[in-house]
Design an enzyme around this catalytic site. Structure first.
Site, PDB file in Angstrom:
ATOM      1  N   HIS A 155       0.837  -1.224   0.000  1.00  0.00           N
ATOM      2  CA  HIS A 155       0.000   0.000   0.000  1.00  0.00           C
ATOM      3  C   HIS A 155       0.867   1.268   0.000  1.00  0.00           C
ATOM      4  O   HIS A 155       0.474   2.285   0.576  1.00  0.00           O
ATOM      5  CB  HIS A 155      -0.935   0.048   1.219  1.00  0.00           C
ATOM      6  CG  HIS A 155      -1.681  -1.222   1.465  1.00  0.00           C
ATOM      7  ND1 HIS A 155      -2.904  -1.500   0.902  1.00  0.00           N
ATOM      8  CD2 HIS A 155      -1.359  -2.318   2.200  1.00  0.00           C
ATOM      9  CE1 HIS A 155      -3.309  -2.705   1.291  1.00  0.00           C
ATOM     10  NE2 HIS A 155      -2.388  -3.214   2.072  1.00  0.00           N
ATOM     11  N   SER A 276      15.077  20.324 -18.943  1.00  0.00           N
ATOM     12  CA  SER A 276      13.921  21.182 -19.189  1.00  0.00           C
ATOM     13  C   SER A 276      14.363  22.393 -19.991  1.00  0.00           C
ATOM     14  O   SER A 276      15.470  22.892 -19.797  1.00  0.00           O
ATOM     15  CB  SER A 276      13.323  21.629 -17.853  1.00  0.00           C
ATOM     16  OG  SER A 276      12.606  22.831 -18.013  1.00  0.00           O
ATOM     17  N   LYS A 282      16.679  21.092 -13.941  1.00  0.00           N
ATOM     18  CA  LYS A 282      15.929  19.841 -14.042  1.00  0.00           C
ATOM     19  C   LYS A 282      16.691  18.698 -14.693  1.00  0.00           C
ATOM     20  O   LYS A 282      17.421  18.872 -15.654  1.00  0.00           O
ATOM     21  CB  LYS A 282      14.649  20.076 -14.843  1.00  0.00           C
ATOM     22  CG  LYS A 282      13.654  20.938 -14.117  1.00  0.00           C
ATOM     23  CD  LYS A 282      12.925  20.164 -13.054  1.00  0.00           C
ATOM     24  CE  LYS A 282      11.820  19.398 -13.731  1.00  0.00           C
ATOM     25  NZ  LYS A 282      10.942  18.727 -12.832  1.00  0.00           N
ATOM     26  N   GLU A 289       9.143   7.448 -17.774  1.00  0.00           N
ATOM     27  CA  GLU A 289       7.778   7.915 -18.040  1.00  0.00           C
ATOM     28  C   GLU A 289       7.297   7.460 -19.422  1.00  0.00           C
ATOM     29  O   GLU A 289       6.144   7.066 -19.594  1.00  0.00           O
ATOM     30  CB  GLU A 289       7.725   9.441 -17.934  1.00  0.00           C
ATOM     31  CG  GLU A 289       7.979   9.912 -16.508  1.00  0.00           C
ATOM     32  CD  GLU A 289       8.264  11.405 -16.434  1.00  0.00           C
ATOM     33  OE1 GLU A 289       7.513  12.183 -17.041  1.00  0.00           O
ATOM     34  OE2 GLU A 289       9.247  11.779 -15.783  1.00  0.00           O
TER      35      GLU A 289
END
Ligand code: ARG
Length: 460
Positions: A155, A276, A282, A289
């Site tokens: 969880h 970025s 970044k 992803e």
């Protein structure tokens, strides 16, 4: 006029030619198409349906066409309609009348299925190699991190301490099932539809066992009508690909989390990250992803073909031409994803300094204490309650289970004292979880050895 144009008074409208053509995508299977034709004409000549000279001419013509396509000397247009007619019409151009005999006792309905199965068998072998490569990286890492302790979650809450090697071996099992599923699919699709013809076989004395042998299939398909209507092999592959991509996507999700500043369990290598355009600081886990995103794309490929097939009557229907693009897309996506993931994994190391700090949180050794009490005769359900109360006391005092003294323990349950708990340090707890399939380093090493044995039996 198209090769099938005899009964037509006028040409297809241009817009129809465009809409009807599959050449834009099925030309990917030109090698398989030519291979199928060579096997077919070899059999036709052995059966006395074409002469040996005609067969030789046809094979020579087909080989020359293959070379020209390889060299980029042939460009296809919608006039070709599909790869089957593109090759056949080039053959007739190249060798003349003998070429017109190639299409005896076959149809594009069986031909496109031969091409599809040959193509997919070859790609499955390639995907298996990629899975085995990934498994090899996993085994190496599992060995390296067999003793390294991290947090096990349920969880997304701290649950029990585990070794990182153990976590690697969990993924090893998933990818092993992916490989086994794929091999099973390959076995079932290893049957030759050639000679099913349009839907009902042929009056000509063909030998389907011979073409099966020549093409490396284990035998011919059993029923002609099923052979031209069936896309189960593609659906099975797409289901396999969906499950395989789901596995990659789940791990990719963990990568993105573990790489975040909140976790910092890992630092994905620069070579697998992007920056970025506005925020100079970044470093984003784009590969992880994208792997997650591409999983959705492959699910889409599966859903598309399932939906195409639903409600199609026997036998061939043109709907089936829509079986290819999604299939090719899934093949390309799964292959690229496996390669990217293996590369990213290979370059990823775990930040043990950061992980160690987390091990102190969340009472990871609570279950171990309960099990220890159970082994000293307290019923497990009672032990569970005792440790639950110990946890509550720790939360009140702001300490961990190891910090509770004799008086604290006696206040929880009169039978308790510190000595009774034994060694409840995290490494001791992990070492004791040595049940078959458990997380103890010794057990992880057994899992690695057994995984290695399987992998070696696969890549011999
Ligand atoms: N290009 C078609 C396909 O890929 C095969 C042609 C069968 N067409 C036909 N009209 N019988 O499914």
């Amino acid at each position: 006029m198209a090769l099938w144009g005899g009964r037509f008074k006028s040409e297809m409208a241009d817009i129809v030619k465009e809409f009807n053509a599959s050449i834009g995508f099925d030309s990917r299977m030109y090698r398989e198409d030519i291979l199928g034709s060579i096997a077919h004409v070899t059999m036709l000549s052995e059966q006395g349906i074409v002469s040996a000279e005609e067969k030789d001419k046809i094979i020579e013509g087909l080989r020359s066409i293959e070379k020209k396509i390889d060299a980029g000397e042939i460009s296809f247009t919608v006039e070709d309609e599909d790869i089957h007619m593109a090759v056949e019409s080039r053959l007739i151009e190249e060798i003349g009348d003998a070429g017109k005999k190639l299409h005896t006792a076959r149809s594009r309905n069986d031909q496109c299925q031969v091409d599809g199965r040959l193509y997919l068998k070859r790609e499955i072998d390639e995907i298996l190699r990629l899975i085995f490569g990934l498994e090899d990286v996993i085994l190496e890492k599992a060995e390296k991190y067999a003793d390294s302790i991290s947090v096990g979650f349920t969880h997304i809450q701290h649950a029990q301490p585990i070794t990182i090697g153990f976590m690697f071996m969990a993924y090893f099992q998933m990818f092993r099932r992916d490989a086994e599923r794929l091999m099973d699919t390959r076995k079932r699709m290893d049957l030759n539809p050639l000679g099913a013809c349009a839907l009902a076989g042929t009056t000509l004395p063909i030998d389907r066992f011979r073409t099966s042998e020549l093409l490396g299939f284990s035998g011919p398909t059993e029923n002609a009508m099923d052979s031209v209507s069936d896309r189960d092999y593609a659906l099975e592959f797409l289901a396999d690909a969906s499950i395989g991509m789901m596995h990659l996507s789940r791990w990719a999700e963990e990568f993105a989390w573990y790489n975040s500043s909140e976790f910092s369990y890992i630092a994905i290598d620069d070579s697998y990250c992007t920056g970025s355009s506005i925020m100079p600081q970044k470093k984003n886990p784009d590969m992880a992803e994208l792997l997650r995103g591409k999983c959705g794309r492959v699910y889409g490929d599966l859903m598309q073909l399932l939906t195409v097939m639903k409600g199609t009557p026997l036998a061939y229907n043109k709907d089936f031409q829509e079986d290819k693009e999604g299939l090719f897309d899934a093949v390309d996506t799964w292959k690229a994803s496996l390669a990217i993931f293996a590369g990213m994994l290979d370059k990823t190391e775990f930040r043990m300094d950061m992980i160690e700090k987390q091990l102190e949180k969340g009472f990871l050794n609570a279950t171990d204490i309960a099990e220890h009490l159970a082994s000293s005769g307290i019923p497990f359900r009672e032990a569970h309650g005792i440790v639950g109360r110990m946890v509550r006391l720790c939360e009140e005092k702001g300490c961990s289970l190891e910090d509770l003294g004799d008086a604290d323990l006696a206040s929880v349950d009169a039978r308790l004292n510190k000595a009774m708990l034994g060694d409840i340090s995290i490494p001791a707890c992990v070492a004791k979880r040595d049940s078959y399939g458990g997380t103890a380093p010794a057990e992880v090493r057994r899992q690695v050895a057994s995984g290695r044995e399987w992998l070696e039996s696969m890549v011999m």
